[in-house]
Design an enzyme around this catalytic site. Structure first.
Site, PDB file in Angstrom:
ATOM      1  N   LYS A  45       0.840  -1.206   0.000  1.00 58.92           N
ATOM      2  CA  LYS A  45       0.000   0.000   0.000  1.00 58.92           C
ATOM      3  C   LYS A  45       0.878   1.261   0.000  1.00 58.92           C
ATOM      4  O   LYS A  45       1.922   1.289   0.664  1.00 58.92           O
ATOM      5  CB  LYS A  45      -0.884  -0.022   1.261  1.00 58.92           C
ATOM      6  CG  LYS A  45      -1.630   1.273   1.579  1.00 58.92           C
ATOM      7  CD  LYS A  45      -2.819   1.514   0.679  1.00 58.92           C
ATOM      8  CE  LYS A  45      -3.503   2.853   1.000  1.00 58.92           C
ATOM      9  NZ  LYS A  45      -4.464   3.252  -0.044  1.00 58.92           N
ATOM     10  N   MET A  71     -10.206   6.548  -0.437  1.00 60.20           N
ATOM     11  CA  MET A  71      -9.684   6.011   0.816  1.00 60.20           C
ATOM     12  C   MET A  71      -8.959   7.076   1.647  1.00 60.20           C
ATOM     13  O   MET A  71      -9.043   7.078   2.878  1.00 60.20           O
ATOM     14  CB  MET A  71      -8.719   4.856   0.531  1.00 60.20           C
ATOM     15  CG  MET A  71      -9.282   3.745  -0.359  1.00 60.20           C
ATOM     16  SD  MET A  71     -10.716   2.933   0.340  1.00 60.20           S
ATOM     17  CE  MET A  71      -9.935   1.955   1.598  1.00 60.20           C
ATOM     18  N   GLY A  72      -8.223   7.940   0.984  1.00 59.80           N
ATOM     19  CA  GLY A  72      -7.505   8.992   1.716  1.00 59.80           C
ATOM     20  C   GLY A  72      -6.211   8.512   2.351  1.00 59.80           C
ATOM     21  O   GLY A  72      -5.824   8.971   3.434  1.00 59.80           O
ATOM     22  N   LEU A  73      -5.574   7.557   1.689  1.00 60.55           N
ATOM     23  CA  LEU A  73      -4.256   7.057   2.121  1.00 60.55           C
ATOM     24  C   LEU A  73      -4.216   6.493   3.546  1.00 60.55           C
ATOM     25  O   LEU A  73      -3.306   6.827   4.316  1.00 60.55           O
ATOM     26  CB  LEU A  73      -3.208   8.166   1.981  1.00 60.55           C
ATOM     27  CG  LEU A  73      -2.621   8.340   0.587  1.00 60.55           C
ATOM     28  CD1 LEU A  73      -1.834   9.649   0.491  1.00 60.55           C
ATOM     29  CD2 LEU A  73      -1.699   7.170   0.250  1.00 60.55           C
ATOM     30  N   ASN A 125       4.473   7.291  -5.861  1.00 54.60           N
ATOM     31  CA  ASN A 125       3.104   7.583  -6.281  1.00 54.60           C
ATOM     32  C   ASN A 125       2.924   9.090  -6.447  1.00 54.60           C
ATOM     33  O   ASN A 125       2.925   9.822  -5.466  1.00 54.60           O
ATOM     34  CB  ASN A 125       2.139   7.008  -5.236  1.00 54.60           C
ATOM     35  CG  ASN A 125       0.699   7.087  -5.684  1.00 54.60           C
ATOM     36  OD1 ASN A 125       0.374   7.781  -6.642  1.00 54.60           O
ATOM     37  ND2 ASN A 125      -0.169   6.375  -4.988  1.00 54.60           N
ATOM     38  N   CYS A 128      -2.121  10.191  -6.365  1.00 54.98           N
ATOM     39  CA  CYS A 128      -3.270   9.909  -5.498  1.00 54.98           C
ATOM     40  C   CYS A 128      -4.315  11.026  -5.678  1.00 54.98           C
ATOM     41  O   CYS A 128      -4.008  12.201  -5.493  1.00 54.98           O
ATOM     42  CB  CYS A 128      -2.836   9.839  -4.033  1.00 54.98           C
ATOM     43  SG  CYS A 128      -4.268   9.638  -2.942  1.00 54.98           S
ATOM     44  N   ASN A 191      -3.117   5.240 -12.658  1.00 58.88           N
ATOM     45  CA  ASN A 191      -3.860   5.279 -11.406  1.00 58.88           C
ATOM     46  C   ASN A 191      -5.339   5.451 -11.747  1.00 58.88           C
ATOM     47  O   ASN A 191      -5.701   5.666 -12.918  1.00 58.88           O
ATOM     48  CB  ASN A 191      -3.361   6.454 -10.556  1.00 58.88           C
ATOM     49  CG  ASN A 191      -3.583   6.218  -9.064  1.00 58.88           C
ATOM     50  OD1 ASN A 191      -4.590   5.640  -8.670  1.00 58.88           O
ATOM     51  ND2 ASN A 191      -2.654   6.666  -8.246  1.00 58.88           N
ATOM     52  N   GLY A 251      -8.361  -2.079 -14.997  1.00 69.18           N
ATOM     53  CA  GLY A 251      -9.423  -2.899 -15.589  1.00 69.18           C
ATOM     54  C   GLY A 251      -9.011  -4.271 -16.069  1.00 69.18           C
ATOM     55  O   GLY A 251      -9.692  -4.867 -16.904  1.00 69.18           O
ATOM     56  N   GLY A 272      -6.269  -4.691  -9.574  1.00 70.44           N
ATOM     57  CA  GLY A 272      -6.832  -4.066  -8.375  1.00 70.44           C
ATOM     58  C   GLY A 272      -8.268  -4.499  -8.128  1.00 70.44           C
ATOM     59  O   GLY A 272      -8.541  -5.330  -7.266  1.00 70.44           O
TER      60      GLY A 272
HETATM   61  C1  DHB Z   1      -5.265   6.263  -2.502  1.00 70.56           C
HETATM   62  C2  DHB Z   1      -5.808   6.245  -3.758  1.00 70.56           C
HETATM   63  C3  DHB Z   1      -4.978   6.153  -4.866  1.00 70.56           C
HETATM   64  O1  DHB Z   1      -5.451   6.103  -6.140  1.00 70.56           O
HETATM   65  C4  DHB Z   1      -3.616   6.101  -4.691  1.00 70.56           C
HETATM   66  O2  DHB Z   1      -2.811   6.033  -5.737  1.00 70.56           O
HETATM   67  C5  DHB Z   1      -3.081   6.131  -3.414  1.00 70.56           C
HETATM   68  C6  DHB Z   1      -3.921   6.212  -2.319  1.00 70.56           C
HETATM   69  C7  DHB Z   1      -6.131   6.383  -1.331  1.00 70.56           C
HETATM   70  O3  DHB Z   1      -7.173   7.064  -1.411  1.00 70.56           O
HETATM   71  O4  DHB Z   1      -5.786   5.819  -0.270  1.00 70.56           O
END
Ligand code: DHB
Length: 312
Positions: A45, A71-73, A125, A128, A191, A251, A272
């Protein structure tokens, strides 16, 4: 049957299809499940220097042809993933760290730490889409450049970039120039498509709570955009010299999908949404399906088919 062995930035993978960052790869137990599956690598992650709880729930929703997430990391913090990497070494699969910072300094700190760790590759990354008030870094070429300038000479482990989807050829050219200038070893694209909105007509509400319902779109919806991005980067990045490895994501849920990414020029692919739907058995199934297709078509391996898309 043709073996789908491949390589990313000189690191060997036993087969072509592994897990995408962000799906069931936050805890040690989840990472062990990936290690015990047919995934040829263990992708972790995206982490930040300090642990984060992430956004309020609901922050993930399946959709008819994919998923949306904001999700917000949420993650356990960089130090924990360094510890996980050393515990996962016994599985003898390449371990890929993913770092996601809020400023160039964050990237520098985490890159220094992972360069000294048991991770084999570092995915940086820059895309996000889910942090309130923050843009996706890779859409700001000058900020991306500042980050690359901080990290590119830190250590010997190959560094790659997780990129957002591009919709304009000129933006992709600008990024390809940065990739070449800073000797980036691999790219992972794409992404999720940021700032999508899913609405429930029954409740007349957004499907997700954070960011007024806006989130990253994944799954079938984004496959043609992912293929377009990969093909363009394949053309832009010295394809003959094979200098920059390309990891495809977006996809993929069957061997046939993976084969399309291979034709477009991907060295490997990540899964994913299909992993979320099906669990870790998806890796064995998709890798086998791809090997069957390669075998039936008479290809001896991945390398022979890579980039071989024909034009009408
Ligand atoms: C999150 C979403 C993403 O697409 C990413 O690359 C990294 C983190 C997330 O919301 O946690």
């Amino acid at each position: 049957m043709a073996a789908a062995k491949t390589e990313i930035a000189g690191v060997s993978l036993a087969c072509y299809v592994f897990n995408a960052s962000g799906v069931n790869d936050s805890t040690f137990e989840e990472l062990e499940a990936i290690a015990n599956s047919a995934s040829p690598a263990i992708m972790m992650k995206s982490c930040t220097p300090e642990p984060r709880k992430g956004n309020d729930k609901p922050r993930y929703s399946m959709l008819p042809y994919g998923s949306i997430q904001c999700m917000g990391l949420p993650n356990l913090g960089c130090k924990e993933y360094i510890r996980f990497a050393s515990k996962l070494k016994k599985y003898k699969k390449p371990i890929i760290a993913s770092i996601a910072g809020f400023c160039p300094g964050d990237y520098k700190i985490m890159c220094e730490a992972f360069q000294k760790s048991d991770a084999d590759l570092i995915e940086v990354n820059l895309s996000c889409p889910n942090i309130e008030g923050k843009s996706q870094i890779a859409y700001d070429t000058s900020l991306a450049e500042d980050i690359l300038a901080e990290i590119w000479k830190i250590g010997k482990k190959p560094i790659g970039l997780k990129l957002p989807p591009y919709y304009d050829y000129a933006n992709q050219e600008d990024m390809a120039e940065l990739i070449k200038r800073f000797n980036v070893s691999f790219i992972t694209c794409i992404n999720s498509i940021g700032n999508a909105l899913a609405i429930n007509p029954e409740t007349e509400t957004t499907m997700l709570k954070p960011k007024k319902g806006f989130g990253g779109l994944c799954g079938d919806y984004i496959k043609p955009i992912a293929l377009g991005n990969i093909r363009n980067f394949y053309e832009l990045l010295d394809k003959e010299k094979n200098k920059v490895s390309i990891i495809g994501v977006g996809g993929i849920k069957s061997g046939s999908d993976a084969f399309e990414f291979l034709l477009a020029g991907a060295d490997a692919v990540q899964v994913g949404t299909a992993f979320e739907r099906e669990g870790p058995s998806c890796f064995k199934r998709i890798n086998k399906e791809l090997e069957c297709i390669l075998g039936k078509k008479g290809y001896k391996g991945v390398q022979e088919a890579k980039g071989g898309l024909k034009y009408l």
